[in-house]
Design an enzyme around this catalytic site. Structure first.
Site, PDB file in Angstrom:
ATOM      1  N   LYS A  91       5.433  10.810   4.336  1.00 18.44           N
ATOM      2  CA  LYS A  91       4.679  10.532   3.113  1.00 18.44           C
ATOM      3  C   LYS A  91       3.495  11.475   3.100  1.00 18.44           C
ATOM      4  O   LYS A  91       2.718  11.528   4.053  1.00 18.44           O
ATOM      5  CB  LYS A  91       4.220   9.070   3.099  1.00 18.44           C
ATOM      6  CG  LYS A  91       3.491   8.661   1.846  1.00 18.44           C
ATOM      7  CD  LYS A  91       3.183   7.171   1.875  1.00 18.44           C
ATOM      8  CE  LYS A  91       2.428   6.735   0.647  1.00 18.44           C
ATOM      9  NZ  LYS A  91       2.169   5.293   0.645  1.00 18.44           N
ATOM     10  N   ILE A 110       6.282   2.231   3.988  1.00 14.30           N
ATOM     11  CA  ILE A 110       7.408   3.122   4.262  1.00 14.30           C
ATOM     12  C   ILE A 110       8.135   2.696   5.538  1.00 14.30           C
ATOM     13  O   ILE A 110       9.292   3.050   5.731  1.00 14.30           O
ATOM     14  CB  ILE A 110       7.007   4.610   4.292  1.00 14.30           C
ATOM     15  CG1 ILE A 110       5.944   4.910   5.330  1.00 14.30           C
ATOM     16  CG2 ILE A 110       6.613   5.086   2.912  1.00 14.30           C
ATOM     17  CD1 ILE A 110       5.660   6.403   5.513  1.00 14.30           C
ATOM     18  N   GLU A 111       7.482   1.891   6.367  1.00 10.87           N
ATOM     19  CA  GLU A 111       8.176   1.325   7.522  1.00 10.87           C
ATOM     20  C   GLU A 111       9.326   0.435   7.049  1.00 10.87           C
ATOM     21  O   GLU A 111      10.421   0.460   7.625  1.00 10.87           O
ATOM     22  CB  GLU A 111       7.210   0.505   8.389  1.00 10.87           C
ATOM     23  CG  GLU A 111       6.170   1.323   9.115  1.00 10.87           C
ATOM     24  CD  GLU A 111       4.902   1.593   8.298  1.00 10.87           C
ATOM     25  OE1 GLU A 111       3.896   1.984   8.908  1.00 10.87           O
ATOM     26  OE2 GLU A 111       4.908   1.438   7.055  1.00 10.87           O
ATOM     27  N   GLU A 164      -0.247   4.060  -6.453  1.00 10.93           N
ATOM     28  CA  GLU A 164       0.919   4.626  -5.765  1.00 10.93           C
ATOM     29  C   GLU A 164       2.207   4.109  -6.397  1.00 10.93           C
ATOM     30  O   GLU A 164       3.162   4.854  -6.590  1.00 10.93           O
ATOM     31  CB  GLU A 164       0.920   4.238  -4.286  1.00 10.93           C
ATOM     32  CG  GLU A 164      -0.153   4.876  -3.451  1.00 10.93           C
ATOM     33  CD  GLU A 164      -0.042   4.442  -2.015  1.00 10.93           C
ATOM     34  OE1 GLU A 164       0.338   5.279  -1.179  1.00 10.93           O
ATOM     35  OE2 GLU A 164      -0.335   3.260  -1.701  1.00 10.93           O
ATOM     36  N   TYR A 195      28.235  15.352   4.511  1.00 10.20           N
ATOM     37  CA  TYR A 195      26.783  15.432   4.285  1.00 10.20           C
ATOM     38  C   TYR A 195      26.407  14.991   2.878  1.00 10.20           C
ATOM     39  O   TYR A 195      25.374  14.356   2.685  1.00 10.20           O
ATOM     40  CB  TYR A 195      26.243  16.847   4.486  1.00 10.20           C
ATOM     41  CG  TYR A 195      26.893  17.669   5.561  1.00 10.20           C
ATOM     42  CD1 TYR A 195      27.204  17.133   6.812  1.00 10.20           C
ATOM     43  CD2 TYR A 195      27.190  18.999   5.335  1.00 10.20           C
ATOM     44  CE1 TYR A 195      27.791  17.907   7.795  1.00 10.20           C
ATOM     45  CE2 TYR A 195      27.774  19.779   6.319  1.00 10.20           C
ATOM     46  CZ  TYR A 195      28.077  19.230   7.541  1.00 10.20           C
ATOM     47  OH  TYR A 195      28.653  19.995   8.505  1.00 10.20           O
TER      48      TYR A 195
END
Length: 122
Positions: free
Chosen positions: A99, A72-73, A21, A53
């Site tokens: 993800k 990813i936390e 990964e 934005y």
């Protein structure tokens, strides 16, 4: 109250626990919801009265392209802190990170992490 939403921002990242990964990378998607009192702060059709934005996207892009996490936390928590610091006039931000290539068995679309926070009072 007003909400500004930027949905499905896509990034190729090198986040993950497994070596492949981190080596090959994968796609992540972000939704950013910004709690901002549009009704009371946007009065003169002036971009300076609202949240730009493009600047939000640039902050997210700069952060994601320069950081790599196993979880990813962790990415979600640190990106949230960065966005809140960059845009202190918001009431709060909710950030979702999806993800798609999660190395686990089963049939599913994605795994999603959601965090929210408000700027710290000085």
């Amino acid at each position: 109250m007003g909400m500004i939403r930027i949905n499905n921002l896509r990034f190729h990242t090198f986040n993950g626990v497994l070596p492949e990964e981190r080596r090959n990378g994968q796609q992540l998607a972000l939704d950013i919801a910004i709690d901002y009192p549009i009704e009371t702060r946007v009065r003169h059709d002036d971009v300076h009265e609202t949240i730009n934005y493009a600047e939000v996207r640039q902050v997210a892009d700069d952060f994601i392209s320069s950081h790599s996490y196993k979880l990813i936390e962790s990415l979600a928590n640190h990106l949230l802190e960065t966005l809140l610091a960059a845009f202190p006039t918001v009431n709060g931000i909710t950030l979702k990170i999806r993800k798609y290539s999660v190395p686990m068995p089963g049939i599913f679309d994605d795994v999603e992490i959601e965090v929210e926070g408000a700027p710290h009072a000085d």
